[in-house]
Design a protein around this motif. Structure first.
Motif, PDB file in Angstrom:
ATOM      1  N   ILE A  19      28.445  40.604 -66.050  1.00  0.00           N
ATOM      2  CA  ILE A  19      28.676  39.285 -64.902  1.00  0.00           C
ATOM      3  C   ILE A  19      27.272  39.497 -64.080  1.00  0.00           C
ATOM      4  O   ILE A  19      26.787  38.544 -63.535  1.00  0.00           O
ATOM      5  CB  ILE A  19      30.081  39.571 -63.997  1.00  0.00           C
ATOM      6  CG1 ILE A  19      30.332  38.422 -63.275  1.00  0.00           C
ATOM      7  CG2 ILE A  19      29.610  40.706 -63.091  1.00  0.00           C
ATOM      8  CD1 ILE A  19      30.562  37.327 -64.147  1.00  0.00           C
ATOM      9  N   LEU A  20      26.934  40.751 -64.144  1.00  0.00           N
ATOM     10  CA  LEU A  20      25.409  41.054 -63.354  1.00  0.00           C
ATOM     11  C   LEU A  20      24.429  40.231 -64.132  1.00  0.00           C
ATOM     12  O   LEU A  20      23.417  39.621 -63.652  1.00  0.00           O
ATOM     13  CB  LEU A  20      25.345  42.598 -63.282  1.00  0.00           C
ATOM     14  CG  LEU A  20      23.999  42.955 -62.586  1.00  0.00           C
ATOM     15  CD1 LEU A  20      24.067  42.427 -61.139  1.00  0.00           C
ATOM     16  CD2 LEU A  20      24.126  44.445 -62.370  1.00  0.00           C
ATOM     17  N   THR A  21      24.253  40.530 -65.462  1.00  0.00           N
ATOM     18  CA  THR A  21      23.103  39.765 -66.302  1.00  0.00           C
ATOM     19  C   THR A  21      23.322  38.406 -66.069  1.00  0.00           C
ATOM     20  O   THR A  21      22.286  37.729 -66.057  1.00  0.00           O
ATOM     21  CB  THR A  21      23.038  40.304 -67.784  1.00  0.00           C
ATOM     22  OG1 THR A  21      24.363  40.417 -68.179  1.00  0.00           O
ATOM     23  CG2 THR A  21      22.744  41.738 -67.696  1.00  0.00           C
ATOM     24  N   TRP A  22      24.563  37.842 -66.118  1.00  0.00           N
ATOM     25  CA  TRP A  22      24.777  36.343 -66.003  1.00  0.00           C
ATOM     26  C   TRP A  22      24.117  35.853 -64.870  1.00  0.00           C
ATOM     27  O   TRP A  22      23.474  34.828 -64.606  1.00  0.00           O
ATOM     28  CB  TRP A  22      26.207  35.871 -66.276  1.00  0.00           C
ATOM     29  CG  TRP A  22      26.748  35.993 -67.820  1.00  0.00           C
ATOM     30  CD1 TRP A  22      26.037  36.644 -68.912  1.00  0.00           C
ATOM     31  CD2 TRP A  22      27.985  35.586 -68.169  1.00  0.00           C
ATOM     32  NE1 TRP A  22      26.743  36.545 -69.989  1.00  0.00           N
ATOM     33  CE2 TRP A  22      28.185  36.114 -69.533  1.00  0.00           C
ATOM     34  CE3 TRP A  22      29.207  34.940 -67.402  1.00  0.00           C
ATOM     35  CZ2 TRP A  22      29.421  35.712 -70.130  1.00  0.00           C
ATOM     36  CZ3 TRP A  22      30.291  34.889 -68.070  1.00  0.00           C
ATOM     37  CH2 TRP A  22      30.419  35.090 -69.603  1.00  0.00           C
ATOM     38  N   LYS A  23      24.300  36.611 -63.701  1.00  0.00           N
ATOM     39  CA  LYS A  23      23.740  36.168 -62.407  1.00  0.00           C
ATOM     40  C   LYS A  23      22.265  36.228 -62.523  1.00  0.00           C
ATOM     41  O   LYS A  23      21.385  35.416 -62.045  1.00  0.00           O
ATOM     42  CB  LYS A  23      24.212  36.987 -61.421  1.00  0.00           C
ATOM     43  CG  LYS A  23      24.120  36.566 -60.033  1.00  0.00           C
ATOM     44  CD  LYS A  23      24.847  37.370 -58.961  1.00  0.00           C
ATOM     45  CE  LYS A  23      24.618  36.886 -57.588  1.00  0.00           C
ATOM     46  NZ  LYS A  23      25.287  37.455 -56.561  1.00  0.00           N
ATOM     47  N   GLN A  24      21.866  37.260 -63.196  1.00  0.00           N
ATOM     48  CA  GLN A  24      20.132  37.416 -63.241  1.00  0.00           C
ATOM     49  C   GLN A  24      19.581  36.242 -63.939  1.00  0.00           C
ATOM     50  O   GLN A  24      18.576  35.985 -63.667  1.00  0.00           O
ATOM     51  CB  GLN A  24      19.906  38.728 -64.025  1.00  0.00           C
ATOM     52  CG  GLN A  24      18.500  39.239 -64.108  1.00  0.00           C
ATOM     53  CD  GLN A  24      18.369  40.140 -65.085  1.00  0.00           C
ATOM     54  OE1 GLN A  24      18.901  40.720 -65.911  1.00  0.00           O
ATOM     55  NE2 GLN A  24      17.202  41.168 -64.463  1.00  0.00           N
ATOM     56  N   LEU A  25      20.257  35.813 -65.081  1.00  0.00           N
ATOM     57  CA  LEU A  25      20.046  34.898 -65.916  1.00  0.00           C
ATOM     58  C   LEU A  25      20.232  33.167 -65.276  1.00  0.00           C
ATOM     59  O   LEU A  25      19.813  32.269 -65.776  1.00  0.00           O
ATOM     60  CB  LEU A  25      20.425  34.596 -67.137  1.00  0.00           C
ATOM     61  CG  LEU A  25      20.058  36.094 -67.951  1.00  0.00           C
ATOM     62  CD1 LEU A  25      20.853  36.242 -69.167  1.00  0.00           C
ATOM     63  CD2 LEU A  25      18.584  36.009 -68.519  1.00  0.00           C
ATOM     64  N   GLY A  26      20.884  33.367 -63.936  1.00  0.00           N
ATOM     65  CA  GLY A  26      20.822  32.185 -63.144  1.00  0.00           C
ATOM     66  C   GLY A  26      22.206  31.273 -63.682  1.00  0.00           C
ATOM     67  O   GLY A  26      22.221  30.019 -63.496  1.00  0.00           O
ATOM     68  N   LEU A  27      23.015  31.982 -64.465  1.00  0.00           N
ATOM     69  CA  LEU A  27      24.199  31.184 -65.019  1.00  0.00           C
ATOM     70  C   LEU A  27      25.453  31.118 -63.923  1.00  0.00           C
ATOM     71  O   LEU A  27      26.419  30.433 -64.283  1.00  0.00           O
ATOM     72  CB  LEU A  27      24.914  32.015 -66.194  1.00  0.00           C
ATOM     73  CG  LEU A  27      23.936  32.021 -67.339  1.00  0.00           C
ATOM     74  CD1 LEU A  27      24.617  32.915 -68.453  1.00  0.00           C
ATOM     75  CD2 LEU A  27      23.670  30.658 -68.044  1.00  0.00           C
ATOM     76  N   HIS A  28      25.275  31.578 -62.953  1.00  0.00           N
ATOM     77  CA  HIS A  28      26.126  31.657 -61.844  1.00  0.00           C
ATOM     78  C   HIS A  28      25.479  32.161 -60.518  1.00  0.00           C
ATOM     79  O   HIS A  28      24.702  33.118 -60.515  1.00  0.00           O
ATOM     80  CB  HIS A  28      27.670  32.367 -62.183  1.00  0.00           C
ATOM     81  CG  HIS A  28      27.830  33.877 -61.915  1.00  0.00           C
ATOM     82  ND1 HIS A  28      27.627  34.483 -60.826  1.00  0.00           N
ATOM     83  CD2 HIS A  28      27.545  34.789 -62.899  1.00  0.00           C
ATOM     84  CE1 HIS A  28      27.902  35.748 -61.122  1.00  0.00           C
ATOM     85  NE2 HIS A  28      27.554  35.930 -62.453  1.00  0.00           N
ATOM     86  N   GLN A  29      25.994  31.939 -59.308  1.00  0.00           N
ATOM     87  CA  GLN A  29      25.569  32.751 -58.126  1.00  0.00           C
ATOM     88  C   GLN A  29      26.810  33.280 -57.090  1.00  0.00           C
ATOM     89  O   GLN A  29      26.682  33.439 -56.206  1.00  0.00           O
ATOM     90  CB  GLN A  29      25.009  31.696 -57.193  1.00  0.00           C
ATOM     91  CG  GLN A  29      23.737  30.994 -57.741  1.00  0.00           C
ATOM     92  CD  GLN A  29      23.791  29.715 -58.636  1.00  0.00           C
ATOM     93  OE1 GLN A  29      24.673  29.004 -58.652  1.00  0.00           O
ATOM     94  NE2 GLN A  29      23.080  29.862 -59.725  1.00  0.00           N
ATOM     95  N   LYS A  30      27.662  33.795 -57.935  1.00  0.00           N
ATOM     96  CA  LYS A  30      28.918  34.334 -57.234  1.00  0.00           C
ATOM     97  C   LYS A  30      28.641  35.894 -56.564  1.00  0.00           C
ATOM     98  O   LYS A  30      27.830  36.713 -57.564  1.00  0.00           O
ATOM     99  CB  LYS A  30      30.163  34.300 -58.247  1.00  0.00           C
ATOM    100  CG  LYS A  30      30.471  32.908 -58.617  1.00  0.00           C
ATOM    101  CD  LYS A  30      31.607  33.012 -59.723  1.00  0.00           C
ATOM    102  CE  LYS A  30      31.931  31.577 -60.301  1.00  0.00           C
ATOM    103  NZ  LYS A  30      32.903  31.729 -61.396  1.00  0.00           N
ATOM    104  N   PRO A  31      28.985  36.331 -55.687  1.00  0.00           N
ATOM    105  CA  PRO A  31      28.921  37.477 -55.050  1.00  0.00           C
ATOM    106  C   PRO A  31      29.562  38.515 -55.992  1.00  0.00           C
ATOM    107  O   PRO A  31      30.650  38.487 -56.619  1.00  0.00           O
ATOM    108  CB  PRO A  31      29.633  37.573 -53.677  1.00  0.00           C
ATOM    109  CG  PRO A  31      29.831  36.014 -53.461  1.00  0.00           C
ATOM    110  CD  PRO A  31      29.980  35.537 -54.504  1.00  0.00           C
ATOM    111  N   ILE A  32      28.791  39.786 -56.078  1.00  0.00           N
ATOM    112  CA  ILE A  32      29.271  40.887 -56.792  1.00  0.00           C
ATOM    113  C   ILE A  32      28.997  42.233 -55.988  1.00  0.00           C
ATOM    114  O   ILE A  32      28.135  42.532 -55.509  1.00  0.00           O
ATOM    115  CB  ILE A  32      28.204  40.938 -58.107  1.00  0.00           C
ATOM    116  CG1 ILE A  32      28.179  39.987 -59.004  1.00  0.00           C
ATOM    117  CG2 ILE A  32      28.628  42.491 -58.736  1.00  0.00           C
ATOM    118  CD1 ILE A  32      27.152  39.947 -60.204  1.00  0.00           C
TER     119      ILE A  32
END
Ligand code: AMP
Length: 190
Positions: free
Chosen positions: A120-133
């Motif tokens: 989920i962290l790498t998906w955020k890094q790649l811009g696939l989502h912007q949800k808080p972690i």
């Protein structure tokens, strides 16, 4: 404006862990329920996973479980949830957990928890989502991750902006303020 309705909790399924982790997981469930935040999780009764779900239910909250059919026995499928989805594969489980969630909290766990958290962290890094972690550093469990994150940055394997992709908090009471802070930060254009 991004809002948070359901929160995905990734955490360990081991039944052998110290009681202090289970107590903190129960506190997380209580906080989710009392803030009308639904739980999305792996759908089992074992370890911290089962403890968070039971605490949500005991405190009048909503719990959604997603479990692959081949793990129903091994992870002791939880039949008292508000929703239980029995899916074909680990991939479908992961995908559905992400789709149904507006934010992610990572409690102590093993390889499975790390796999889910880093995906989920790498998906955020790649811009696939912007949800808080958020990683909840209960009893200093994630302190080695703080050091690892700094090491990755110092050795130039991640950028300064990657340091902000997730927060590490120390207590369950910080969950709601930290989620709100991440939404506020993300709402402001860079
Ligand atoms: P653990 O942290 O190893 O106790 O595992 C926590 C949860 O992660 C369990 O419900 C595992 O079934 C799940 N899990 C383990 N590996 C994976 C994976 N590759 N994809 C999705 N979930 C996983």
């Amino acid at each position: 404006m991004q809002t948070i309705k359901n929160v995905c909790v990734y955490c360990g399924a081991s039944p052998r862990v110290s009681e202090r982790y289970l107590d903190a997981a129960a506190e997380v469930g209580k906080i989710l329920a009392s803030n009308q935040l639904g739980l999305v999780y792996g759908g089992g009764r074992m370890g911290l996973m089962g403890t968070v779900a039971n605490s949500v239910l005991e405190n009048g909250g909503k719990a959604i479980g997603i479990i692959p059919k081949h793990l129903q026995d091994r992870e002791a499928r939880h039949d008292e949830l508000n929703e239980l989805h029995i899916v074909d594969s680990m991939h479908t489980r992961k995908h559905m957990m992400v789709e149904r969630s507006d934010a992610f909290i990572i409690l102590p766990g093993g390889y499975g928890t790390l796999d889910e958290a880093f995906e989920i962290l790498t998906w955020k890094q790649l811009g696939l989502h912007q949800k808080p972690i958020l990683f909840l550093n209960m009893h200093n469990f994630w302190t080695p991750l703080k050091e690892l994150k700094q090491h990755l940055f110092d050795e130039a394997f991640i950028k300064a902006e990657d340091l902000k992709l997730f927060s590490i908090i120390d207590t369950p009471a910080q969950i709601v303020p930290a989620l709100l802070a991440q939404l506020t930060v993300e709402a402001v254009p860079a």
